[in-house]
Write a protein that holds these residues in place. Structure first.
Motif, short mmCIF file in Angstrom:
data_model
loop_
_atom_site.label_atom_id
_atom_site.label_comp_id
_atom_site.label_asym_id
_atom_site.label_seq_id
_atom_site.Cartn_x
_atom_site.Cartn_y
_atom_site.Cartn_z
N GLU A 7 47.72 -71.65 -36.14
CA GLU A 7 49.09 -71.86 -36.84
C GLU A 7 49.75 -70.67 -36.64
O GLU A 7 49.29 -69.69 -36.37
N VAL A 8 51.17 -70.69 -36.65
CA VAL A 8 51.90 -69.76 -36.54
C VAL A 8 52.48 -69.19 -37.92
O VAL A 8 53.10 -69.84 -38.76
N SER A 9 52.20 -67.75 -38.28
CA SER A 9 52.56 -67.14 -39.67
C SER A 9 54.16 -67.07 -39.64
O SER A 9 54.69 -66.98 -38.54
N PRO A 10 54.73 -66.76 -40.91
CA PRO A 10 56.08 -66.34 -41.05
C PRO A 10 56.78 -65.33 -39.92
O PRO A 10 57.87 -65.38 -39.57
N GLU A 11 55.90 -64.58 -39.75
CA GLU A 11 56.40 -63.39 -38.71
C GLU A 11 55.92 -63.79 -37.25
O GLU A 11 56.14 -62.80 -36.46
N GLY A 12 55.47 -64.96 -36.97
CA GLY A 12 55.23 -65.43 -35.59
C GLY A 12 53.88 -64.99 -34.97
O GLY A 12 53.84 -64.76 -33.78
N ILE A 13 52.94 -64.80 -35.89
CA ILE A 13 51.58 -64.61 -35.26
C ILE A 13 50.61 -65.61 -35.09
O ILE A 13 50.51 -66.52 -36.12
N TYR A 14 49.95 -65.97 -34.19
CA TYR A 14 48.92 -66.92 -34.13
C TYR A 14 47.77 -66.66 -35.27
O TYR A 14 47.17 -65.49 -35.05
N CYS A 15 47.52 -67.62 -36.13
CA CYS A 15 46.57 -67.50 -36.94
C CYS A 15 45.59 -68.63 -36.85
O CYS A 15 45.77 -69.81 -36.48
N ARG A 16 44.19 -68.69 -37.01
CA ARG A 16 43.25 -69.80 -37.06
C ARG A 16 42.38 -69.52 -38.23
O ARG A 16 42.02 -68.63 -38.84
N ARG A 17 42.08 -70.90 -38.79
CA ARG A 17 40.96 -70.77 -39.97
C ARG A 17 39.54 -70.88 -39.42
O ARG A 17 39.35 -71.34 -38.48
N ARG A 18 38.87 -70.30 -40.46
CA ARG A 18 37.19 -70.19 -40.25
C ARG A 18 36.46 -70.96 -41.45
O ARG A 18 37.07 -70.95 -42.37
N ILE A 19 35.44 -71.36 -41.20
CA ILE A 19 34.50 -71.60 -42.32
C ILE A 19 33.61 -70.60 -42.35
O ILE A 19 32.89 -70.14 -41.48
N ALA A 20 33.02 -70.37 -43.80
CA ALA A 20 32.21 -69.27 -44.08
C ALA A 20 31.74 -69.57 -45.39
O ALA A 20 32.27 -70.15 -46.14
N VAL A 21 30.44 -69.18 -45.41
CA VAL A 21 29.70 -69.30 -46.93
C VAL A 21 29.93 -67.92 -47.57
O VAL A 21 30.09 -66.86 -47.18
N ARG A 22 30.48 -68.34 -48.74
CA ARG A 22 30.87 -67.38 -49.70
C ARG A 22 29.97 -66.21 -49.91
O ARG A 22 28.84 -66.39 -49.74
N GLU A 23 30.62 -64.96 -50.19
CA GLU A 23 29.64 -63.70 -50.45
C GLU A 23 28.53 -63.93 -51.37
O GLU A 23 27.36 -63.58 -51.50
N ALA A 24 28.80 -64.37 -52.92
CA ALA A 24 27.95 -64.65 -53.66
C ALA A 24 26.85 -65.73 -53.36
O ALA A 24 25.72 -65.37 -53.66
N GLU A 25 27.12 -66.79 -52.49
CA GLU A 25 26.05 -67.51 -51.93
C GLU A 25 25.30 -66.90 -50.95
O GLU A 25 24.06 -67.21 -50.88
N GLN A 26 26.05 -66.14 -50.08
CA GLN A 26 25.05 -65.20 -49.17
C GLN A 26 24.12 -64.42 -49.84
O GLN A 26 22.87 -64.50 -49.42
#
Length: 563
Positions: free
Chosen positions: A285-304
């Motif tokens: 995805e492209v952020s409003p300032e034109g930067i390529y971004c990508r989402r990730r899946i992660a286990v939340r810190e409390a669950e870690q």
């Protein structure tokens, strides 16, 4: 200014307030941050502005097992800009949990916290040209932005984290002009640091030895010396400086070179998502300032913490490129083009699969059967990658089936037996080469197995779909490419106890009053994240410390005296 070490008088002694060894991202960021503080700064860079084979060969060395770790001259560049001249540009900060002492990660715990580093991340982001320091999708885009998976919500697994991508920025090319015009920074190319002369009485580095491949020798005497030569070369330089320290400088407790980490990474399993493909945001995805971004899946810190997991992330990925059963003309095209792909990006395409005639034939059939997608991909790659200043980060394919593999990127547990040492062979300058013995552990694989199980449980519980993987093949999948990615971490680790660390919370070598290390070598743990953004933030933090420690005085002309 930028000069050539071969133009320095033979036997000269250059004097400065700060001598920075290494002109990669850490060294350049440090020099730029110190500039304008009333200090004389010398930056020594082994290479030139362009690749030079004899200089690059100074990285030659040995590895215990080339299947587990690439030769030491790979993934690194010995020239101005360092390895930023070949990196992929992925930027991600460390998480708060990465700095904590965790029972599930032996030898974990930094002497600083995320809050100590947070003020320096925005400037690190700017230097890397990765846009705003915004790594949550709701912050980077808007609270109303579509989620990664339509309808998915979990208190255990997060899908809002982002990675942002640099241009990717070549720090040597991008900041050469600023270094050239800076009156207080003197960059010397072709300047190889071959040793550190330690004054045992004052516990300080008296001089930095410099040699060129053309035979020029001189030294630099500085009030402060900073090693910014990367996770492997920093350990090599300390271990090889044995004139006044038989075990190497900073190595009184045999810690230098130990706890060497990279990341545990690989493509695993099959994730099948219910519903139509439009409900999944798997690409960039492209952020409003034109930067390529990508989402990730992660286990939340409390669950870690609750489950005793090391940190890790997962990205949606396509099937294994070498297997023609994927039916993709684009992936088969990449397989066929593998002789022309650079080592750094071709390793996963060259994964040991035998290049037989039947295999080539099946890949050719995929290309022939999928001409429209293949041509569309080539056009996209030419315009958005090859010819673009801000390059599309990687191959992303249209997914019609909602079936993905998961690309895991996991923290590696630090262990003392994973280490680099000096080899018996010498390089062209007479320095001992490195021998690399990178080791992973069963705990690394087990943590990622349980991470996958958590993700699978949440995927099924939410009705999103189903994640399946072969537990028996997991280790093979995760170490197929060994220490993939060139993330050289931990060989001069940071800590409060000199018996188990090399540098303190300010990155100063415990036993030397004026010697510091900048870069990922000081990381006590590796996190889930690529190291570049954090090593930049640490370099900026170090610059503030040094500017406060060194009493500013009027800028003077660099002095040369006979040694």
């Amino acid at each position: 200014m930028i000069g050539d070490a071969n133009d320095v008088d033979q036997g000269a002694l250059l004097r400065a307030d700060a001598c920075i060894v290494g002109g990669g991202p850490a060294g350049i960021a440090l020099a730029l941050a110190l500039s304008g503080q009333g200090l004389d700064i010398v930056l020594l860079e082994s290479g030139q502005r362009q690749p030079d084979a004899p200089t690059q060969s100074l990285y030659d060395g040995e590895v215990n097992d080339e299947k587990l770790h690439s030769p030491p001259d790979k993934y690194r560049q010995r020239r101005l800009g360092g390895s930023s001249t070949i990196w992929g540009g992925r930027c991600t900060p460390f998480d708060a949990i990465d700095f904590e002492a965790r029972s599930q990660v032996p030898h974990s715990g930094w002497p600083i916290s995320l809050e100590d580093l947070r003020p320096f991340y925005p400037e690190a982001n700017r230097l890397a040209e990765a846009g705003r320091f915004a790594y949550d999708a709701r912050q980077a885009f808007s609270p109303e932005a579509p989620p990664m998976f339509r309808g998915f919500a979990s208190e255990v697994v997060s899908t809002d984290g982002l990675e942002r991508f640099s241009c990717p920025t070549d720090f040597g090319a991008r900041y050469a002009r600023r270094l050239q015009v800076a009156r207080d920074v003197h960059v010397l190319l072709n300047a190889n640091c071959t040793g550190l002369r330690l004054d045992k009485e004052t516990r300080a580095i008296r001089e930095v030895e410099v040699r060129t491949l053309a035979g020029r020798r001189f030294a630099v005497a500085a009030r402060t010396v900073v090693l910014a030569t990367g996770g492997l070369e920093t350990a090599r330089l300390l271990l090889a400086s044995r004139e006044s320290a038989p075990a190497g400088i900073g190595n009184e407790h045999d810690v230098v070179g130990r706890y060497y980490m990279c990341h545990i990474a690989g493509n695993v399993g099959t994730l099948e998502i219910q519903g139509d493909a439009a409900g999944v945001r798997h690409g960039y995805e492209v952020s409003p300032e034109g930067i390529y971004c990508r989402r990730r899946i992660a286990v939340r810190e409390a669950e870690q913490h609750r489950r005793g997991l090391a940190n890790a992330v997962a990205r949606l990925h396509f099937p294994r490129i070498t297997d023609p059963r994927h039916g993709s003309g684009v992936l088969s095209g990449l397989f066929l083009a593998r002789p022309f792909i650079s080592y750094e990006y071709g390793k996963r395409v060259n994964d040991g699969t035998a290049a037989t005639l039947p295999l080539y034939a099946r890949h050719l059939l995929n290309v022939a059967a999928d001409p429209l997608d293949t041509l569309a991909f080539l056009g996209h790659w030419l315009t958005r990658r090859t010819l673009a200043a801000r390059k599309f980060p990687s191959v992303i394919l249209r997914n019609r089936s909602n079936r993905f593999s998961l690309e895991l990127h996991g923290e590696q547990m630090p262990q003392a037996r994973s280490r680099v040492t000096l080899a018996g062979k010498l390089d062209a300058l007479g320095m001992p080469q490195l021998r690399v013995n990178w080791c992973y552990s069963s705990a690394d694989i087990e943590s990622l197995r349980r991470t996958l199980d958590v993700i699978a449980q949440e995927v099924e519980r939410s009705g999103l779909g189903r994640l399946r993987y072969d537990a028996g093949a997991l280790e093979e999948d995760l170490v197929r490419f060994g220490a993939y990615g060139g993330h050289h971490i931990g060989t001069t680790r940071m800590g409060a106890d000199p018996r188990t660390s090399v540098v303190d919370a300010n990155c100063r070598v415990h036993s030397v009053n004026n010697l510091y290390v900048a870069g990922s070598a000081v990381f006590p743990t590796s996190s889930q994240a690529n190291p570049t953004l954090t090593l930049l933030a640490l370099s900026l933090r170090l610059a503030r410390h040094l500017a406060q420690r060194l009493s500013p005085r009027p800028i003077a002309t660099l002095e040369e005296q006979p040694a």
